[in-house]
Design a protein around this motif. Sequence first.
Motif, PDB file in Angstrom:
ATOM      1  N   GLU A  84       0.850  -1.183   0.000  1.00 11.74           N
ATOM      2  CA  GLU A  84       0.000   0.000   0.000  1.00 11.74           C
ATOM      3  C   GLU A  84       0.886   1.233   0.000  1.00 11.74           C
ATOM      4  O   GLU A  84       2.103   1.160   0.100  1.00 11.74           O
ATOM      5  CB  GLU A  84      -0.895  -0.006   1.241  1.00 11.74           C
ATOM      6  N   GLY A  85       0.267   2.386  -0.125  1.00 15.32           N
ATOM      7  CA  GLY A  85       1.025   3.630  -0.049  1.00 15.32           C
ATOM      8  C   GLY A  85       1.450   4.161  -1.401  1.00 15.32           C
ATOM      9  O   GLY A  85       1.130   3.603  -2.457  1.00 15.32           O
ATOM     10  N   MET A  86       2.220   5.265  -1.351  1.00 17.51           N
ATOM     11  CA  MET A  86       2.606   6.004  -2.548  1.00 17.51           C
ATOM     12  C   MET A  86       4.120   6.073  -2.675  1.00 17.51           C
ATOM     13  O   MET A  86       4.846   6.145  -1.685  1.00 17.51           O
ATOM     14  CB  MET A  86       2.036   7.425  -2.488  1.00 17.51           C
ATOM     15  N   ALA A  87       4.576   6.062  -3.923  1.00 14.86           N
ATOM     16  CA  ALA A  87       5.993   6.202  -4.231  1.00 14.86           C
ATOM     17  C   ALA A  87       6.294   7.649  -4.614  1.00 14.86           C
ATOM     18  O   ALA A  87       5.492   8.300  -5.291  1.00 14.86           O
ATOM     19  CB  ALA A  87       6.382   5.271  -5.371  1.00 14.86           C
ATOM     20  N   PHE A  88       7.457   8.150  -4.202  1.00 16.64           N
ATOM     21  CA  PHE A  88       7.886   9.509  -4.513  1.00 16.64           C
ATOM     22  C   PHE A  88       8.707   9.482  -5.798  1.00 16.64           C
ATOM     23  O   PHE A  88       9.827   8.974  -5.830  1.00 16.64           O
ATOM     24  CB  PHE A  88       8.698  10.088  -3.361  1.00 16.64           C
ATOM     25  N   THR A  89       8.153   9.995  -6.892  1.00 18.79           N
ATOM     26  CA  THR A  89       8.837  10.046  -8.167  1.00 18.79           C
ATOM     27  C   THR A  89       9.058  11.504  -8.560  1.00 18.79           C
ATOM     28  O   THR A  89       8.516  12.421  -7.933  1.00 18.79           O
ATOM     29  CB  THR A  89       8.021   9.345  -9.270  1.00 18.79           C
ATOM     30  N   LYS A  90       9.832  11.740  -9.610  1.00 18.45           N
ATOM     31  CA  LYS A  90      10.100  13.114 -10.032  1.00 18.45           C
ATOM     32  C   LYS A  90       8.839  13.810 -10.516  1.00 18.45           C
ATOM     33  O   LYS A  90       8.757  15.042 -10.510  1.00 18.45           O
ATOM     34  CB  LYS A  90      11.169  13.137 -11.125  1.00 18.45           C
ATOM     35  N   SER A  91       7.841  13.055 -10.928  1.00 20.15           N
ATOM     36  CA  SER A  91       6.591  13.655 -11.392  1.00 20.15           C
ATOM     37  C   SER A  91       5.503  13.608 -10.330  1.00 20.15           C
ATOM     38  O   SER A  91       4.318  13.791 -10.630  1.00 20.15           O
ATOM     39  CB  SER A  91       6.114  12.963 -12.678  1.00 20.15           C
ATOM     40  N   GLY A  92       5.904  13.357  -9.076  1.00 21.55           N
ATOM     41  CA  GLY A  92       4.955  13.377  -7.979  1.00 21.55           C
ATOM     42  C   GLY A  92       4.715  12.009  -7.364  1.00 21.55           C
ATOM     43  O   GLY A  92       5.375  11.019  -7.710  1.00 21.55           O
ATOM     44  N   LEU A  93       3.782  11.953  -6.445  1.00 19.86           N
ATOM     45  CA  LEU A  93       3.458  10.706  -5.760  1.00 19.86           C
ATOM     46  C   LEU A  93       2.613   9.802  -6.659  1.00 19.86           C
ATOM     47  O   LEU A  93       1.658  10.259  -7.289  1.00 19.86           O
ATOM     48  CB  LEU A  93       2.691  10.998  -4.468  1.00 19.86           C
ATOM     49  N   LYS A  94       2.976   8.533  -6.703  1.00 22.88           N
ATOM     50  CA  LYS A  94       2.235   7.551  -7.494  1.00 22.88           C
ATOM     51  C   LYS A  94       2.037   6.284  -6.670  1.00 22.88           C
ATOM     52  O   LYS A  94       2.905   5.919  -5.868  1.00 22.88           O
ATOM     53  CB  LYS A  94       2.988   7.219  -8.782  1.00 22.88           C
TER      54      LYS A  94
END
Length: 367
Positions: free
Chosen positions: A126-136
């Motif tokens: 679960e949860g969100m990943a921090f990418t250069k284009s935002g949270l995914k």
Amino acid sequence: MSPILEPFTLGDLTLKNRVVMAPLTRSRSSDEGIPPDFAVDYYAQRANAGLIISEATNISPQAVGYALTPGIWTNAQVEGWKPVTAAVHANDGRIFLQLWHTGRISHPDVQPNGQSPVAPSALKPEGMAFTKSGLKPHETPRALETDEIPGIVEDYRRAAENAKRAGFDGVEIHSANNYLLEQFVRDSTNKRTDRYGGSIENRLRFPLAVVKAVTEVWGGKRVGIRLSPATTEPGKTPLDSDPKATFGAYIEALNGFDLLYVHTIEGVTQQTRDVPDEVDFGQIRERFRGAYIGNNQYTLELAEKDLAEGRADLFSFGRPYIANPDLVERLRTGAPLAEAPKAYWYGGGANGYSDWPSMNGPVAFRR
């Protein structure tokens, strides 16, 4: 003076005090995983800690789970770290590098060629990943093949060698916060049926192979390890079904490597010091033969209490170090602590990173 602020001997290192700067991901490195120039100021300003543990640092391109985090697998990254370690040493500090593989807590956007993250088993967190284009949202990882695992052990070995080349005083193995090593340890995230899954012995096989490789580079007395038996973040990961048995066996096995310290997150990272009944931090403290670093929402008063009761030897402070480069002096004098807005925690430049003043103005340090 508080006993927390008095010198302490850790292995063959003499520390200024028992205060440890905890690893803090700040996401300010380049796309190539090279620390920024102003990281030199940031770490040198905080060399008042008895020991600094660097922000978590990726051991390979596959290890990356968050955008703009540093690495230690290329020569350019090694060269980027050298001014940091030199500045800490110029200010009479000590600094360890934290070795990191995020495993399934990642995203194809930060993986080489957009590949799927890897994990012990193909279980989506679960949860969100921090990418250069935002949270995914996190995606389902790919389960590692049995014959891939020794290669990751070698990635840890090379990272440990590179940390030595970069001038660090030692390394900390990140086996906490539900990243790759802990994903193998917990039966909630490890559903493998090969020699790396099933029994506690099998689930510990890969993490212990990593410890063996790293201690072969550094020797046990310059290696620590971080654990988090009660942490469910990131990704709302379930606890192991029997943390006392699993982490008790882990500690006993780690004792065979004569490690310098165990660094334990007591409770849930960034959330609470509450501990479920099935987790016993006293067991870890009692059974581990090296030093014990306590972590999670410590104050000076709590650290003094735990030291007096023999619960820990050193105490790590994370978020207080963001906005208080002179944290030790503030603890010494009882001065109030500044608080950094969350907008400054991750990403950006020197602003909100290396420009926090001390109580008396700009922090004086040697480069």
